[in-house]
Scaffold this motif. Structure first.
Motif, short mmCIF file in Angstrom:
data_model
loop_
_atom_site.label_atom_id
_atom_site.label_comp_id
_atom_site.label_asym_id
_atom_site.label_seq_id
_atom_site.Cartn_x
_atom_site.Cartn_y
_atom_site.Cartn_z
N THR A 62 -0.51 9.46 -0.43
CA THR A 62 -0.84 9.52 -1.85
C THR A 62 -2.06 8.64 -2.10
OG1 THR A 62 1.48 9.85 -2.42
CG2 THR A 62 0.02 9.07 -4.18
N TYR A 114 0.84 -1.19 0.00
CA TYR A 114 0.00 0.00 0.00
C TYR A 114 0.89 1.26 0.00
CZ TYR A 114 -4.38 -2.48 0.94
OH TYR A 114 -5.50 -3.28 0.85
N PRO A 115 0.36 2.40 -0.46
CA PRO A 115 1.17 3.61 -0.46
C PRO A 115 1.64 3.97 0.95
CG PRO A 115 -0.82 3.92 -1.77
CD PRO A 115 -0.97 2.61 -1.05
N SER A 162 -4.42 3.35 2.20
CA SER A 162 -3.49 3.30 3.33
C SER A 162 -4.03 4.01 4.57
CB SER A 162 -2.15 3.92 2.93
OG SER A 162 -1.53 3.21 1.91
N ASP A 186 -4.51 6.03 -3.59
CA ASP A 186 -4.64 4.81 -4.39
C ASP A 186 -6.02 4.26 -4.08
OD1 ASP A 186 -4.70 2.24 -5.45
OD2 ASP A 186 -2.59 1.87 -5.04
N GLU A 245 -7.67 1.74 -4.81
CA GLU A 245 -7.78 0.31 -4.53
C GLU A 245 -7.06 -0.10 -3.25
OE1 GLU A 245 -9.79 -1.48 -6.34
OE2 GLU A 245 -10.19 0.30 -7.56
N ARG A 246 -6.18 0.77 -2.75
CA ARG A 246 -5.38 0.42 -1.57
C ARG A 246 -5.34 1.62 -0.63
NH1 ARG A 246 -0.02 -1.80 -4.45
NH2 ARG A 246 -0.40 0.12 -5.64
#
Length: 247
Positions: free
Chosen positions: A212, A80-81, A219, A214, A216-217
């Motif tokens: 940042t 994950y970011p 964080s 994302d 789908e992920r």
């Protein structure tokens, strides 16, 4: 979302004490807020704690309010970011006399026009997330179910709260129980705490993280999904090389 909006009397807004801590984020200042907190002499620690966090105490005849706040080492799943930053605040209220219900919360004054914001609740977490297409920020803490379990087990909450209302009703805010709510416009989260009897104390927290984006992920959702004891330990203890147990 369990509570789609707040009534004006529930807003932890302009009445919040001036000593409540804040954090600078990409989407403006995140403010911690309080409604109905006991008044008293404000005693700020002269320097940071070993962790780098700060502590403010308000000592009055009716109660003592202890607020610890600062950055913490949030963890996210592999792949994950990475987090840009994570910030938390923990309120401890110790009653010297019987206290009426009070509330605390964390949020931005308004969601920036360039951002989208929405409730992001689930799995014991009451939270909101907002993003501008590049950066995501999540504000969260324990939801009603997690709060009730803490009261039932006497974990930093009076057991009396759970004894007086042993079965939480889904979708109904019981004034005898601690409760969570997403603020209007998904700009933050607030918690309502029932009154305390003399000699009782309660501890509640909020966490904020940004990274940042994302889609789908996420964080930041995982980063704010921490327990009250864990966060308090992170904020008052010397920094470690790696985060500890999440709950």
């Amino acid at each position: 979302m369990r509570h789609p909006s707040d009534s004006p009397r529930d807003e932890p807004g302009g009445r919040s004490p001036s000593w409540m801590p804040t954090a600078a984020t990409p989407f403006g200042t995140v403010r911690s807020r309080g409604v109905g907190l006991p008044r008293g002499e404000v005693r700020a620690e002269p320097g940071p704690l070993p962790s780098g966090a700060r502590r403010v105490r308000v000592v009055g005849e009716d109660a003592e309010v202890d607020v610890v706040h600062g950055t913490f080492d949030g963890s996210v799943p592999e792949g994950y970011p990475p987090l840009i930053a994570a910030w938390g605040v923990v309120w401890t209220v110790r009653a010297h006399r019987n206290l009426p219900a009070f509330g605390v919360g964390v949020g931005v004054d308004r969601v920036p026009s360039r951002c989208e914001a929405a409730p992001d609740e689930g799995q014991d977490l009451c939270a909101v997330s907002m993003d501008d297409g590049m950066t995501e920020l999540t504000i969260g803490g324990e939801d009603d179910d997690a709060l009730w379990r803490r009261a039932y087990s006497g974990d930093l909450f009076p057991r009396r709260w759970a004894r007086e209302a042993p079965v939480p009703e889904l979708g109904c805010e019981d004034p005898r129980l601690p409760s969570s709510r997403v603020l209007e416009g998904a700009r933050g989260v607030r918690w309502r705490l029932p009154g305390l009897d003399a000699g009782e104390e309660c501890v509640v927290h909020a966490a904020v993280a940004w990274s940042t984006l994302d889609p789908e992920r996420p964080s930041t959702w995982f980063a704010v999904d921490v327990g009250t004891r864990w966060l308090l330990d992170e904020l008052v203890s010397p920094r470690r090389d790696a985060p500890g147990s999440r709950r």
